[in-house]
Write an enzyme that holds these catalytic residues in place. Structure first.
Site: not given
Ligand code: ADP
Length: 174
Positions: A23, A47, A99, A137
């Site tokens: 992130h 959730k 990703r 996460s």
């Molecule tokens: P997650 O999919 O990890 O539960 P979030 O809802 O917090 O995460 O994700 C917020 C944004 O950050 C989304 O666009 C998700 O694709 C992106 N994201 C999460 N982890 C990564 C990562 N390791 N690299 C690039 N983008 C990420």
């Protein structure tokens, strides 16, 4: 006299439960394109989240304070529709991380829907550095829960919080 240039602002929304180095990598990349990046933590998960909204905001705030350019990344929480919040803070774009190909379908659908709801806001996708491509996460929480080392994937504040949480859980089990 010329009007001052408006601030170019992007919103980077997500659940950040908890914030990871993936992130942060995306947020920093976004600061290269925008004057200000608002890392917006959603309260509307269906959730039950692992961490409360206050904990997620606090960890993200501390994690951002430990990196550069910290002043250009602001952490906030929001509820309701993303596009409504994006308009309220006058964001020009929504940043999302991509990703693997597996993210694409969901993100594409979401982006097209958001664009329909708010055509004036651009959707931008950024890729993290290779070592974070498989990071989420969810995976961090799972590896940590099973006793694995996640120190290379999360900021130090998050590692401390995860360790504390595990200690509390172990104590309540014994
Ligand atoms: P997650 O999919 O990890 O539960 P979030 O809802 O917090 O995460 O994700 C917020 C944004 O950050 C989304 O666009 C998700 O694709 C992106 N994201 C999460 N982890 C990564 C990562 N390791 N690299 C690039 N983008 C990420």
């Amino acid at each position: 006299m010329n009007d001052p240039q408006p601030i170019r602002r992007a919103i980077y929304p997500g659940s950040f439960d908890p914030i990871t180095n993936g992130h942060l990598d995306v947020a920093v990349r976004a600061t290269r394109l925008f004057d200000e990046v608002v890392l917006a933590i959603t309260q509307n998960q269906r959730k039950t989240p692992f961490l409360s909204i206050d904990e997620r905001v606090q960890l993200a705030t501390e994690a951002v304070e430990a990196i550069q350019p910290r002043k250009r990344i602001r952490v906030v929480s929001f509820s309701g529709l993303l596009v409504d919040f994006a308009r309220t803070i006058q964001a020009h774009a929504v940043v999302r991380g991509l990703r693997a190909v597996s993210d694409f379908e969901f993100e594409f659908q979401l982006a097209l829907m958001n664009r329909r709801l708010a055509p004036e806001i651009e959707m931008i996708f950024l890729m993290p550095r290779d070592q974070y491509v498989f990071l989420s996460s969810n995976i961090v929480r799972e590896i940590h829960r099973l006793g694995g080392d996640v120190s290379e994937f999360v900021p130090a504040v998050v590692l401390r919080a995860l360790n504390q949480q595990r200690q509390t859980e172990n104590r309540s089990l014994s």
